[in-house]
Design a protein around this motif. Structure first.
Motif, PDB file in Angstrom:
ATOM      1  N   THR A 109     -25.482 -15.787  56.741  1.00  0.00           N
ATOM      2  CA  THR A 109     -25.802 -17.207  56.836  1.00  0.00           C
ATOM      3  C   THR A 109     -26.252 -17.688  55.462  1.00  0.00           C
ATOM      4  N   PRO A 110     -26.179 -18.985  55.200  1.00  0.00           N
ATOM      5  CA  PRO A 110     -26.641 -19.482  53.897  1.00  0.00           C
ATOM      6  C   PRO A 110     -28.083 -19.082  53.580  1.00  0.00           C
ATOM      7  N   ASP A 111     -28.971 -19.141  54.570  1.00  0.00           N
ATOM      8  CA  ASP A 111     -30.366 -18.759  54.328  1.00  0.00           C
ATOM      9  C   ASP A 111     -30.475 -17.275  53.996  1.00  0.00           C
ATOM     10  N   ALA A 112     -29.725 -16.443  54.719  1.00  0.00           N
ATOM     11  CA  ALA A 112     -29.765 -15.002  54.459  1.00  0.00           C
ATOM     12  C   ALA A 112     -29.179 -14.675  53.095  1.00  0.00           C
ATOM     13  N   LEU A 113     -28.141 -15.396  52.693  1.00  0.00           N
ATOM     14  CA  LEU A 113     -27.537 -15.179  51.384  1.00  0.00           C
ATOM     15  C   LEU A 113     -28.530 -15.573  50.280  1.00  0.00           C
ATOM     16  N   HIS A 114     -29.225 -16.668  50.485  1.00  0.00           N
ATOM     17  CA  HIS A 114     -30.256 -17.098  49.537  1.00  0.00           C
ATOM     18  C   HIS A 114     -31.338 -16.038  49.413  1.00  0.00           C
ATOM     19  N   ASP A 115     -31.812 -15.510  50.554  1.00  0.00           N
ATOM     20  CA  ASP A 115     -32.840 -14.471  50.533  1.00  0.00           C
ATOM     21  C   ASP A 115     -32.360 -13.229  49.816  1.00  0.00           C
ATOM     22  N   ALA A 116     -31.106 -12.846  50.042  1.00  0.00           N
ATOM     23  CA  ALA A 116     -30.567 -11.648  49.404  1.00  0.00           C
ATOM     24  C   ALA A 116     -30.534 -11.803  47.891  1.00  0.00           C
ATOM     25  N   ALA A 117     -30.093 -12.964  47.427  1.00  0.00           N
ATOM     26  CA  ALA A 117     -29.978 -13.187  45.988  1.00  0.00           C
ATOM     27  C   ALA A 117     -31.352 -13.315  45.335  1.00  0.00           C
ATOM     28  N   LEU A 118     -32.241 -14.092  45.947  1.00  0.00           N
ATOM     29  CA  LEU A 118     -33.576 -14.254  45.385  1.00  0.00           C
ATOM     30  C   LEU A 118     -34.339 -12.937  45.417  1.00  0.00           C
ATOM     31  N   GLY A 119     -34.234 -12.226  46.525  1.00  0.00           N
ATOM     32  CA  GLY A 119     -34.914 -10.941  46.623  1.00  0.00           C
ATOM     33  C   GLY A 119     -34.455  -9.957  45.565  1.00  0.00           C
ATOM     34  N   TRP A 120     -33.180  -9.986  45.251  1.00  0.00           N
ATOM     35  CA  TRP A 120     -32.651  -9.102  44.201  1.00  0.00           C
ATOM     36  C   TRP A 120     -33.325  -9.395  42.865  1.00  0.00           C
ATOM     37  N   LEU A 121     -33.455 -10.681  42.547  1.00  0.00           N
ATOM     38  CA  LEU A 121     -34.108 -11.055  41.287  1.00  0.00           C
ATOM     39  C   LEU A 121     -35.577 -10.644  41.288  1.00  0.00           C
ATOM     40  N   LEU A 122     -36.273 -10.912  42.386  1.00  0.00           N
ATOM     41  CA  LEU A 122     -37.693 -10.572  42.455  1.00  0.00           C
ATOM     42  C   LEU A 122     -37.912  -9.066  42.377  1.00  0.00           C
ATOM     43  N   ALA A 123     -36.954  -8.297  42.877  1.00  0.00           N
ATOM     44  CA  ALA A 123     -37.074  -6.838  42.827  1.00  0.00           C
ATOM     45  C   ALA A 123     -36.975  -6.303  41.407  1.00  0.00           C
ATOM     46  N   GLY A 124     -36.491  -7.129  40.480  1.00  0.00           N
ATOM     47  CA  GLY A 124     -36.391  -6.693  39.096  1.00  0.00           C
ATOM     48  C   GLY A 124     -37.691  -6.751  38.327  1.00  0.00           C
ATOM     49  N   TYR A 125     -38.743  -7.270  38.959  1.00  0.00           N
ATOM     50  CA  TYR A 125     -40.015  -7.412  38.250  1.00  0.00           C
ATOM     51  C   TYR A 125     -40.680  -6.064  37.990  1.00  0.00           C
ATOM     52  N   ARG A 126     -41.177  -5.904  36.783  1.00  0.00           N
ATOM     53  CA  ARG A 126     -42.018  -4.753  36.425  1.00  0.00           C
ATOM     54  C   ARG A 126     -43.134  -5.249  35.508  1.00  0.00           C
ATOM     55  N   PHE A 127     -44.340  -4.742  35.707  1.00  0.00           N
ATOM     56  CA  PHE A 127     -45.450  -5.051  34.810  1.00  0.00           C
ATOM     57  C   PHE A 127     -45.615  -3.866  33.874  1.00  0.00           C
ATOM     58  N   ALA A 128     -45.155  -4.024  32.654  1.00  0.00           N
ATOM     59  CA  ALA A 128     -45.081  -2.886  31.733  1.00  0.00           C
ATOM     60  C   ALA A 128     -45.875  -3.144  30.457  1.00  0.00           C
ATOM     61  N   GLU A 158     -42.170 -16.820  39.235  1.00  0.00           N
ATOM     62  CA  GLU A 158     -42.925 -15.806  39.979  1.00  0.00           C
ATOM     63  C   GLU A 158     -43.333 -14.652  39.074  1.00  0.00           C
ATOM     64  N   ALA A 159     -42.450 -14.235  38.172  1.00  0.00           N
ATOM     65  CA  ALA A 159     -42.791 -13.168  37.229  1.00  0.00           C
ATOM     66  C   ALA A 159     -43.946 -13.583  36.331  1.00  0.00           C
ATOM     67  N   PHE A 160     -43.955 -14.849  35.910  1.00  0.00           N
ATOM     68  CA  PHE A 160     -45.045 -15.365  35.082  1.00  0.00           C
ATOM     69  C   PHE A 160     -46.370 -15.288  35.834  1.00  0.00           C
ATOM     70  N   SER A 161     -46.360 -15.718  37.091  1.00  0.00           N
ATOM     71  CA  SER A 161     -47.579 -15.652  37.915  1.00  0.00           C
ATOM     72  C   SER A 161     -48.047 -14.216  38.072  1.00  0.00           C
ATOM     73  N   ARG A 162     -47.121 -13.316  38.373  1.00  0.00           N
ATOM     74  CA  ARG A 162     -47.497 -11.914  38.577  1.00  0.00           C
ATOM     75  C   ARG A 162     -48.086 -11.306  37.312  1.00  0.00           C
ATOM     76  N   ASP A 163     -47.477 -11.607  36.187  1.00  0.00           N
ATOM     77  CA  ASP A 163     -47.993 -11.073  34.921  1.00  0.00           C
ATOM     78  C   ASP A 163     -49.428 -11.516  34.673  1.00  0.00           C
TER      79      ASP A 163
END
Length: 470
Positions: A109-128, A158-163
């Protein structure tokens, strides 16, 4: 020595694959369709998938071998219950797949596709900043029909906030929080002004000054402005960079996470990035009262009565309820301009966590249309929120008699509601106001959300803006 904010630069992990060329297929499959999918694969691949014990559980991955190596993969969708209980499960593939570009294949569904794509980006976060931690190297081709730039703006904000939240107070005091705000402003051609130290008293911010005066790290009010036309939006974020509790000293176990007590400030700054990066047609103002609640001979005391910028007197019955004090002066300033929408975000009360847990922040508003828009947007953005009431029968709890207001009513009940009622007293001119009592912390790893600092509510607000403001 000037603060080093090189770690706040956008990272390549927070973006999609540059091209679909040579992208390998990432085939979506549900448990009840697994056998038919295996039957359509070459026999060697099907046997390899079975040998891996792949059952199409949510977020599970099975690689598909080919003549020249891995030529694709299956990605499990899981059953309906798993999809309902866990957000961003498909993002688990980002860390399970080998390096390279991957392209989703299958119906969502469009909502599920949005979640999949956004989640992929958010999963790339690392605090290094302090220790190396390699980000995943698998890249997703942004699915057709999605706004790539908007998704990347959400992930970067979101990465900025997390950092900011993850940085310990030794490197994130009021001065550093101001420097981070100026860094953001420079990127987006915004303007920043600051009132600090005794100037807070001279310019009538007595409660910000009272809370921050005990620390050698100078308290301040940070004021960012961006945009020249359109409706007005003001964001106020609690910037208590570390909270000892003051003279009502916290026990050690409660003090351990207090670097995150500026999570409201971090979240409104992340949201500000999303708004400015996407070019929203509005006039944005961000106000951050930045202090450290410390202990010294100059600490404000239990029993003190402070007179706020609004003119309301406040009896201090607990110096560990300092967040609402600094927010009150900032909200009073914001209210003087009567913006079209005023939003306050703060890691304010433990009562909110007791009521709703760490993953579901409450928000308060008297505006039913705004509440409906935020609730709908929270669902669409995968950014859960829950409306709580400004319950008028509890107003007497915040009225101590000796002063207009009590910063810490006795009894311990309805703590999040009474804190919200306290803040509402400082917003009298603005037609639309919402307060968010966020946690700002992910206590255990979850898909797309590693343990540590996390923004809450920002994507929901961004998603709601076209309906409520633009």
């Amino acid at each position: 020595m000037p603060a080093d904010f090189s770690f706040l630069a956008e990272r390549s992990a927070m973006c999609f694959a540059d091209s679909a060329k040579d992208a390998r297929p990432l085939i979506l499959v549900a448990p009840d369709a697994l056998e038919s999918k295996l039957a359509s694969l070459p026999q060697a691949q099907a046997e390899f998938v079975r040998a891996q014990g792949f059952g199409a559980a949510a977020g599970s991955v099975a690689l598909l071998p080919g003549a020249s190596g891995v030529e694709g993969a299956l990605l499990g969708l899981g059953d309906a219950q798993a999809r309902e209980r866990t957000r961003f499960t498909l993002s688990l593939a980002a860390t399970a797949l080998p390096e390279g570009a991957w392209q989703l294949q299958g119906d969502l569904t469009p909502d599920a596709l949005h979640d999949a794509a956004l989640g992929w980006l958010l999963a790339g976060y690392r605090f290094a900043r302090y220790a190396p931690d390699a980000a995943p190297k698998a890249r997703l081709v942004c699915p057709d029909g999605l706004d790539r730039a908007r998704l990347e703006a959400m992930a970067a904000g979101e990465a900025f906030s997390r950092d900011l939240i993850n940085t310990p107070a030794s490197d994130m005091g009021p001065d550093e929080l101001e420097a981070a705000t100026r860094l953001l402003a420079k990127r987006h051609n915004a303007q920043v002004s600051t009132i600090s130290g005794d100037d807070l008293l001279a310019q009538n911010f007595p409660m910000i000054h009272a809370v921050g005066r005990a620390s050698p790290r100078t308290p301040r009010l940070i004021d960012l402005r961006w945009g020249e036309s359109g409706p007005t939006l003001t964001l106020v974020g609690k910037g208590v960079c570390f909270d000892t509790g003051g003279l009502n000293l916290k026990p050690g176990a409660s003090m351990g996470l207090m670097k995150k007590d500026m999570g409201g400030a971090a979240t409104v700054l992340g949201l500000a990035h999303m708004i400015m990066q996407t070019g929203a047609k509005l006039r944005l103002r961000v106000l951050i009262p930045a202090v450290e609640n410390s202990v010294s001979g100059d600490s404000f005391r239990p029993g003190d009565i402070l007179t706020s910028r609004k003119g309301l007197s406040v009896e201090v019955n607990n110096t560990d309820a300092e967040g609402r004090l600094v927010l009150a002066d900032a909200l009073a300033l914001a209210d003087e301009e009567s913006p079209d929408l005023l939003i306050c975000m703060a890691t304010l009360t433990g009562a909110a966590r007791v009521a709703l847990g760490p993953d579901l922040p409450p928000f308060y508003t008297d505006d039913d249309a705004l509440a409906t828009a935020l609730s709908n947007a929270a669902q669409a953005a995968g950014d859960p929120l829950w409306r709580m009431p400004f319950w008028a029968p509890y107003e007497p709890k915040i009225e101590p008699g000796i002063a207009d207001l009590d910063n810490a009513p006795s009894g311990g009940m309805a703590g999040s509601i009474t804190a919200a009622l306290f803040l509402r007293r400082f917003v009298t001119r603005t037609p639309r106001f919402a307060h968010f009592d966020i946690y700002g912390w992910q206590p255990a790893p979850a898909p797309a959300r590693p343990k540590g600092g996390v923004g809450q509510g920002a994507r929901a607000i961004l998603t709601a803006l076209p309906e409520v403001l633009l």
